[in-house]
Design a protein around this motif. Structure first.
Motif, mmCIF file in Angstrom:
data_model
loop_
_atom_site.group_PDB
_atom_site.id
_atom_site.type_symbol
_atom_site.label_atom_id
_atom_site.label_comp_id
_atom_site.label_asym_id
_atom_site.label_seq_id
_atom_site.Cartn_x
_atom_site.Cartn_y
_atom_site.Cartn_z
ATOM 1 N N THR A 105 -80.659 30.009 -22.044
ATOM 2 C CA THR A 105 -80.849 28.564 -22.192
ATOM 3 C C THR A 105 -79.527 27.934 -22.643
ATOM 4 N N GLY A 106 -79.458 26.628 -22.514
ATOM 5 C CA GLY A 106 -78.289 25.890 -22.982
ATOM 6 C C GLY A 106 -78.154 25.980 -24.494
ATOM 7 N N TYR A 107 -79.264 25.954 -25.169
ATOM 8 C CA TYR A 107 -79.247 26.059 -26.634
ATOM 9 C C TYR A 107 -78.586 27.377 -27.046
ATOM 10 N N ALA A 204 -74.750 19.213 -19.707
ATOM 11 C CA ALA A 204 -76.181 19.385 -19.411
ATOM 12 C C ALA A 204 -76.727 18.276 -18.506
ATOM 13 N N HIS A 205 -76.279 17.034 -18.746
ATOM 14 C CA HIS A 205 -76.820 15.915 -17.964
ATOM 15 C C HIS A 205 -75.901 15.480 -16.832
ATOM 16 N N GLY A 206 -74.738 16.153 -16.679
ATOM 17 C CA GLY A 206 -73.800 15.759 -15.631
ATOM 18 C C GLY A 206 -73.854 16.694 -14.431
ATOM 19 N N ALA A 233 -72.833 24.236 -18.154
ATOM 20 C CA ALA A 233 -73.849 23.530 -17.365
ATOM 21 C C ALA A 233 -75.191 24.149 -17.713
ATOM 22 N N THR A 234 -76.229 23.331 -17.749
ATOM 23 C CA THR A 234 -77.571 23.888 -17.940
ATOM 24 C C THR A 234 -78.346 23.676 -16.640
ATOM 25 N N PHE A 235 -79.328 24.538 -16.414
ATOM 26 C CA PHE A 235 -80.033 24.501 -15.121
ATOM 27 C C PHE A 235 -81.477 24.049 -15.239
HETATM 28 C C1 LIG Z 1 -80.889 19.909 -22.888
HETATM 29 C C2 LIG Z 1 -79.567 20.069 -23.522
HETATM 30 C C3 LIG Z 1 -79.155 21.317 -24.028
HETATM 31 C C4 LIG Z 1 -80.075 22.501 -24.093
HETATM 32 O O1 LIG Z 1 -80.229 23.085 -22.856
HETATM 33 P P1 LIG Z 1 -81.520 23.997 -22.590
HETATM 34 O O2 LIG Z 1 -81.156 24.803 -21.415
HETATM 35 O O3 LIG Z 1 -82.636 23.052 -22.372
HETATM 36 O O4 LIG Z 1 -81.708 24.811 -23.832
HETATM 37 C C5 LIG Z 1 -77.878 21.435 -24.514
HETATM 38 N N1 LIG Z 1 -77.044 20.364 -24.541
HETATM 39 C C6 LIG Z 1 -77.418 19.141 -24.098
HETATM 40 C C7 LIG Z 1 -76.445 18.011 -24.138
HETATM 41 C C8 LIG Z 1 -78.692 18.953 -23.578
HETATM 42 O O5 LIG Z 1 -79.069 17.758 -23.157
#
Ligand SMILES: *Cc1c(COP(=O)(O)O)cnc(C)c1O
Length: 383
Positions: A105-107, A204-206, A233-235
């Motif tokens: 995950t992004g977290y 994450a949002h770009g 980048a998050t997916f």
């Molecule tokens: C959603 C988000 C994350 C976390 O990503 P996940 O994959 O949902 O854990 C990290 N940073 C930003 C800026 C986000 O918006």
């Protein structure tokens, strides 16, 4: 920690801050079924409308039939699958960096990367509006956590100039999740070079949304890229899947393989997710029409919203927050929209600063012009 949890929950309830789970019974999309009722939703991060794309589901199913679901081990034991590897290579090439590392995950990526690179004698320079996972990562690292006012690069530069930390790391969201505006990345790159700092960009949002081919915020950066750049980048958002990847130089990635605890001490994600993400990459690259449609919807919303008594924040991304201000009004608007079958939650403090409660309108290529008109008509009716 409160000793009486029931009393603590009752207090949250009294203050109007109690959070509860709602149950989504449909696939993600412009229309979702929540607790048994269908809503037009402006509340997901599925910006390209890929979350329920049948080709991505097919890719995942095919991989699941071939390789099963569970990978049974962490990456450094036997969990690092050929599909993970293929995805990392494709992703690094797509964003124009040397190497990449896939996280669950992004977290976890944010915690793992930031705590690997910084510790007690180091300093993290963070935009005040950064995502909670970046705040937690900075705290966990033990480094000095210096938060500069949102997008105030003069303030950032003063702090960089005054610092004698061993390692300096600038950390920012690229598209701010509650405001929809963007970081000034070219200027941040120059500051990082000038003050010998690392630059960590949380896109994450770009990713998927920005850039001609959806390659994200780096599409707008001058090449060749800075060797101390770290890109995330998050997916789970525009890519419509799950997971995250960090990209940068090969030594950076090899260092993370040896040090990032949230990557080392966890079971690798199911390979079917990497297969799904590979398919999603293809759809993102070929997704020019989706991005054009999104841009058209954003323009339409901004045009229509001029008639409302509340301003939209200055944003050109699919995150279009309607600034209501007062908590009760924001909550009431959100409830009244829900009665009309429109799902648009109110965002209140402490998620956003006091006095800036808002309706965070999140647009997707899956919306239609009529969906936006329906939202604006409902808001006008209550204005
Ligand atoms: C959603 C988000 C994350 C976390 O990503 P996940 O994959 O949902 O854990 C990290 N940073 C930003 C800026 C986000 O918006």
């Amino acid at each position: 920690m409160p000793t009486d949890l029931t009393a603590a929950l009752a207090r949250l309830q009294e203050d109007g801050l109690l959070r509860q789970r709602r149950i989504t019974e449909s696939a993600q999309g412009a229309r979702v079924v929540i607790d048994g009722r269908e809503y037009l939703s402006f509340a997901s991060n599925d910006y390209l409308g890929l979350a329920a794309h049948p080709d991505i589901a097919d890719a995942a199913c095919e991989a699941a039939r071939k390789f099963g679901i569970g990978v049974g081990a962490s990456h450094l034991l036997t969990g690092h699958h050929a599909l993970h590897d293929a995805f990392e290579t494709a992703f690094a090439r797509f964003v124009g960096l040397e190497s990449a590392l896939l996280f669950s995950t992004g977290y976890m990526a944010n915690l793992g990367v930031i705590t690997s690179l910084t510790g007690r004698h180091d300093a993290i320079f963070a935009d005040r509006l950064n995502h909670a996972s970046l705040v937690d990562a900075a705290r966990l690292s033990g480094a000095d956590h210096l938060r500069y006012p949102h997008n105030d690069l003069a303030d950032l530069e003063r702090r960089l100039a005054a610092s004698n930390a061993a390692t300096k790391l600038i950390v920012t969201d690229t598209v701010f999740s509650m405001d929809g505006d963007t970081a000034r990345v070219p200027e941040l790159l120059s500051l990082a070079e000038k003050y010998d700092a690392w630059l960590y960009l949380d896109d994450a949002h770009g990713f998927g949304v920005l850039g001609e081919h959806g390659q994200g915020i780096l599409a707008s950066c001058p090449l060749p890229l800075f060797h101390r750049l770290i890109y995330l980048a998050t997916f789970g958002k525009a890519a419509g899947v799950a997971g995250a990847a960090v990209a940068g130089s090969t030594p950076l990635i090899e260092y993370l393989v040896n040090r990032a605890r949230t990557w080392i001490y966890t079971t690798a994600q199911p390979p079917m997710l990497a297969a799904a993400a590979l398919k999603s990459l293809e759809l993102i690259v070929a997704g020019g029409a989706r991005r054009d449609r999104l841009a058209m919807l954003i323009m339409h919303l901004r045009e229509r919203a001029r008639r409302l008594p509340w301003p939209l924040l200055d944003s050109s991304t699919p995150i279009q927050p309607l600034m209501v201000g007062d908590n009760t009004t924001a909550l009431r608007l959100s409830q009244q929209l829900a009665e009309r079958g429109i799902w648009l939650p109110a965002i209140r403090p402490p998620t956003v600063p006091e006095g800036t409660a808002r309706l965070r309108i999140s647009l997707s290529a899956a919306h239609s012009l009529e969906d936006i008109d329906r939202l604006c008509d409902a808001l006008e009716a209550w204005a």
